[in-house]
Design a protein around this motif. Structure first.
Motif, mmCIF file in Angstrom:
data_model
loop_
_atom_site.group_PDB
_atom_site.id
_atom_site.type_symbol
_atom_site.label_atom_id
_atom_site.label_comp_id
_atom_site.label_asym_id
_atom_site.label_seq_id
_atom_site.Cartn_x
_atom_site.Cartn_y
_atom_site.Cartn_z
ATOM 1 N N VAL A 100 10.906 -13.973 -7.834
ATOM 2 C CA VAL A 100 10.109 -15.166 -8.104
ATOM 3 C C VAL A 100 9.218 -14.986 -9.331
ATOM 4 O O VAL A 100 9.103 -15.889 -10.173
ATOM 5 N N THR A 101 8.594 -13.813 -9.455
ATOM 6 C CA THR A 101 7.587 -13.605 -10.504
ATOM 7 C C THR A 101 8.082 -12.823 -11.712
ATOM 8 O O THR A 101 7.508 -12.941 -12.792
ATOM 9 N N ARG A 102 9.112 -11.982 -11.504
ATOM 10 C CA ARG A 102 9.632 -11.067 -12.529
ATOM 11 C C ARG A 102 8.594 -10.023 -12.947
ATOM 12 O O ARG A 102 8.694 -9.424 -14.010
ATOM 13 N N ILE A 103 7.614 -9.789 -12.092
ATOM 14 C CA ILE A 103 6.569 -8.808 -12.380
ATOM 15 C C ILE A 103 6.713 -7.645 -11.394
ATOM 16 O O ILE A 103 6.406 -7.787 -10.208
ATOM 17 N N SER A 104 7.150 -6.498 -11.889
ATOM 18 C CA SER A 104 7.427 -5.346 -11.039
ATOM 19 C C SER A 104 6.178 -4.835 -10.323
ATOM 20 O O SER A 104 6.224 -4.497 -9.132
ATOM 21 N N SER A 105 5.057 -4.773 -11.040
ATOM 22 C CA SER A 105 3.830 -4.244 -10.440
ATOM 23 C C SER A 105 3.359 -5.113 -9.278
ATOM 24 O O SER A 105 2.933 -4.593 -8.239
ATOM 25 N N LEU A 106 3.421 -6.429 -9.443
ATOM 26 C CA LEU A 106 3.006 -7.330 -8.368
ATOM 27 C C LEU A 106 3.906 -7.174 -7.156
ATOM 28 O O LEU A 106 3.431 -7.141 -6.013
ATOM 29 N N ALA A 107 5.199 -7.063 -7.397
ATOM 30 C CA ALA A 107 6.148 -6.881 -6.297
ATOM 31 C C ALA A 107 5.849 -5.586 -5.543
ATOM 32 O O ALA A 107 5.885 -5.544 -4.309
ATOM 33 N N ALA A 108 5.532 -4.528 -6.293
ATOM 34 C CA ALA A 108 5.227 -3.244 -5.665
ATOM 35 C C ALA A 108 3.946 -3.315 -4.840
ATOM 36 O O ALA A 108 3.875 -2.768 -3.728
ATOM 37 N N LEU A 109 2.941 -3.999 -5.360
ATOM 38 C CA LEU A 109 1.672 -4.120 -4.642
ATOM 39 C C LEU A 109 1.838 -4.894 -3.339
ATOM 40 O O LEU A 109 1.314 -4.501 -2.296
ATOM 41 N N VAL A 110 2.590 -5.989 -3.397
ATOM 42 C CA VAL A 110 2.801 -6.795 -2.193
ATOM 43 C C VAL A 110 3.608 -6.001 -1.167
ATOM 44 O O VAL A 110 3.282 -5.994 0.030
ATOM 45 N N ALA A 111 4.654 -5.320 -1.624
ATOM 46 C CA ALA A 111 5.492 -4.549 -0.707
ATOM 47 C C ALA A 111 4.696 -3.432 -0.049
ATOM 48 O O ALA A 111 4.847 -3.169 1.150
#
Length: 199
Positions: free
Chosen positions: A137-148
């Motif tokens: 959805v965001t294409r932002i790896s850091s955000l995906a990692a933080l949420v996960a």
């Protein structure tokens, strides 16, 4: 025996595959270019996808192996089950602060994935799917990692024991700490992402 298992886990974590792969493939030291982070995402910036893949798999593998060895020791020698969670944190700290590389390590996401799959394949799968969904959805790896990482102890609460929840909560705090610069950029709307490929 308990100390030996924890030390071994830390030493496994201290193997920085980004640095090792770079040296073998004759690539720039990942700590000296791009984001300066010795991890798979920064390895992509070298233009060598194979280097990024090898880094990702290596960092995941060391997390999995450390936890697996601890679980084996618990079963083989009758050690406390909590040692498994101690090893999970030890290998993660090794990646963050590797003794072999001047205590300058990565942010730990790939190693955390290996740890999660070793602790519970279902939990690992849920967290990877969470990462993939946020990234898509965001294409932002850091955000995906933080949420996960944030959902890991939440899902563990329903799947595992309290010691696992506590260990994963500590792991999450460490991931957020290592991503503090990314968080600042995210809040400022300045965090870079990956562009979608045009069809």
């Amino acid at each position: 025996m308990i100390v030996a298992v924890l030390v071994l886990a830390y030493l496994l974590g201290s193997l920085s595959f980004a640095v090792l792969v770079s040296r073998v493939m004759g690539l720039p030291d990942p700590r000296s270019h791009g984001s300066g982070n010795p991890g798979a995402t920064n390895m992509l910036r070298t233009g060598r996808k194979s280097a990024a893949v090898m880094t990702l798999l290596g960092d995941m593998a060391k997390g999995w192996v450390a936890v697996w060895l601890a679980a084996y020791a618990v079963t083989r020698f009758g050690l406390p089950h909590e040692l498994v969670y101690g090893a999970a944190l030890a290998v993660f700290l090794g990646h963050l602060y590797p003794v072999f590389f001047g205590f300058k390590g990565g942010k730990g996401v790939a190693t955390a994935v290996g740890v999660l799959f070793a602790l519970s394949p279902m939990l690992g799968l849920v967290c990877v799917l969470t990462w993939a969904t946020v990234f898509a959805v965001t294409r932002i790896s850091s955000l995906a990692a933080l949420v996960a990482s944030l959902v890991a102890p939440v899902f563990a609460y329903f799947m595992m024991d309290n010691a696992a929840v506590a260990a994963l909560a500590v792991l999450t705090v460490l991931i957020f700490w290592r991503h503090r610069a990314n968080i600042v950029r995210l809040l400022a709307g300045q965090e870079g992402g990956f562009k979608k490929k045009s069809s």
